[in-house]
Design an enzyme around this catalytic site. Structure first.
Site, PDB file in Angstrom:
ATOM      1  N   ASP A 141       0.836  -1.156   0.081  1.00  0.00           N
ATOM      2  CA  ASP A 141       0.107   0.107   0.127  1.00  0.00           C
ATOM      3  C   ASP A 141       0.910   1.139  -0.071  1.00  0.00           C
ATOM      4  O   ASP A 141       1.737   1.372   0.657  1.00  0.00           O
ATOM      5  CB  ASP A 141      -0.685   0.083   1.415  1.00  0.00           C
ATOM      6  CG  ASP A 141      -1.888   1.054   1.448  1.00  0.00           C
ATOM      7  OD1 ASP A 141      -1.608   2.001   0.885  1.00  0.00           O
ATOM      8  OD2 ASP A 141      -2.929   0.840   2.085  1.00  0.00           O
ATOM      9  N   ALA A 142       0.310   2.132  -0.983  1.00  0.00           N
ATOM     10  CA  ALA A 142       1.567   3.297  -0.864  1.00  0.00           C
ATOM     11  C   ALA A 142       1.341   4.283   0.390  1.00  0.00           C
ATOM     12  O   ALA A 142       2.284   5.024   0.617  1.00  0.00           O
ATOM     13  CB  ALA A 142       0.852   4.263  -2.220  1.00  0.00           C
ATOM     14  N   GLU A 161       0.347   7.898 -12.757  1.00  0.00           N
ATOM     15  CA  GLU A 161      -1.109   7.513 -12.570  1.00  0.00           C
ATOM     16  C   GLU A 161      -1.493   6.577 -11.273  1.00  0.00           C
ATOM     17  O   GLU A 161      -2.477   6.027 -11.362  1.00  0.00           O
ATOM     18  CB  GLU A 161      -1.640   6.979 -13.818  1.00  0.00           C
ATOM     19  CG  GLU A 161      -1.717   8.019 -15.039  1.00  0.00           C
ATOM     20  CD  GLU A 161      -1.970   7.352 -16.535  1.00  0.00           C
ATOM     21  OE1 GLU A 161      -2.692   6.344 -16.486  1.00  0.00           O
ATOM     22  OE2 GLU A 161      -1.173   7.781 -17.379  1.00  0.00           O
ATOM     23  N   HIS A 175      -5.860   7.420  -7.526  1.00  0.00           N
ATOM     24  CA  HIS A 175      -6.577   6.617  -6.839  1.00  0.00           C
ATOM     25  C   HIS A 175      -6.608   6.605  -5.382  1.00  0.00           C
ATOM     26  O   HIS A 175      -7.161   5.775  -4.616  1.00  0.00           O
ATOM     27  CB  HIS A 175      -5.923   5.121  -7.310  1.00  0.00           C
ATOM     28  CG  HIS A 175      -6.256   5.174  -8.831  1.00  0.00           C
ATOM     29  ND1 HIS A 175      -7.474   4.699  -9.446  1.00  0.00           N
ATOM     30  CD2 HIS A 175      -5.204   5.101  -9.893  1.00  0.00           C
ATOM     31  CE1 HIS A 175      -7.470   4.691 -10.682  1.00  0.00           C
ATOM     32  NE2 HIS A 175      -6.003   4.699 -10.884  1.00  0.00           N
TER      33      HIS A 175
END
Length: 280
Positions: free
Chosen positions: A128-129, A146, A150
């Site tokens: 997870d970023a 991109e 999100h």
């Protein structure tokens, strides 16, 4: 995004998010886009690059701004199926670690890496970023193609990326950009697009600048290259003509029946940012 090939995936992990990312990957892998799931870049109206060549061209723009050299370690935030990471590793000689919340993306990326001579310099993992599984100051540079669109909490993600960068290292971001507020039918189309892309909202210039500042990152370059990528939306819609989702796909209408993707891409309020930030 779901079932749209112009995104990479860093949606905070959940069973639904993982499933939607995997569905997109399955459809994208069958479309004629050769593994790239982001927009293409054309230098001018006379540029006759194919969609595949144009998506590689965008990756090369990112690589150029990373200024990486052999032996340096880079982070790909939202690696998709691995093509940009492999291309950048090959062109720069750097090591690359890629993350995605899609298990299917990671499997495909690892398969691609294993099929090349780059497997010892490129690795991929589910992550997870907003909670990166890396020590502080692990990387000499990072990119996010991109991904920001999100992520609901972009400041947290950017703060995490900044934490993992060594001082002086660059972060390169490319993303769909909402240039100005929208109303009426245009706002409806943008909301429909966000639902189809599984995006909480499209980033706006002021929001991105503020999030970078809160994350402690210095903005070096901020360019709206929207006119150079606009051809992508029609090209992807054409590619999907031969890869129709099933009739019960919740995004079938958006991508195949109403041709909403090209209408969205033609909106003058829709741009595309190429920015470079740096950890002080």
């Amino acid at each position: 995004m779901t079932n749209d090939p112009s995104v990479h995936h860093t949606i905070p992990s959940s069973p639904d998010a993982d499933r939607l990312s995997d569905e997109q990957t399955e459809v994208t892998d069958r479309a004629a886009v050769d593994g790239n799931i982001h927009v293409g870049y054309w230098d001018s109206a006379a540029d006759n690059r194919s969609l595949n060549q144009a998506t590689d061209r965008l990756t090369d723009l990112v690589a150029g701004r990373l200024a990486a050299t052999p032996g340096r370690h880079l982070l790909d935030v939202g690696c998709g199926t691995g093509r940009p990471a492999l291309r950048i590793a090959r062109s720069t000689g750097a090591r690359v670690s890629g993350i995605s919340v899609s298990d299917q993306d990671i499997d495909l990326a690892r398969t691609r890496a294993d099929a090349t001579a780059l497997a010892d310099r490129v690795d991929f993992r589910h992550a997870d970023a907003c909670a990166l599984p890396f020590e502080a100051a692990s990387f000499d540079g990072a990119w996010a193609i991109e991904s920001m669109m999100h992520i609901p909490d972009r400041t947290t993600a950017l703060t995490e990326i900044a934490r993992t960068l060594r001082p002086g290292s660059p972060l390169v971001i490319t993303d769909v950009l909402l240039r100005s507020p929208v109303t009426g039918d245009t706002a409806d189309l943008v909301r429909q697009t966000c639902r189809a892309f599984q995006s909480p909202s499209l980033p706006e210039p002021a929001e991105l600048r503020a999030a970078l500042d809160r994350a402690g990152l210095e903005l070096v370059e901020f360019n709206d290259i929207g006119e150079h990528v606009r051809r992508t939306y029609q090209a992807f819609a054409d590619a999907f003509d031969e890869v129709e989702p099933s009739a019960d796909d919740p995004h079938y209408e958006f991508f195949n029946s109403t041709r909403s993707l090209p209408r969205f891409g033609a909106l003058p309020q829709v741009g595309y940012v190429l920015l470079v930030a740096r950890r002080p």
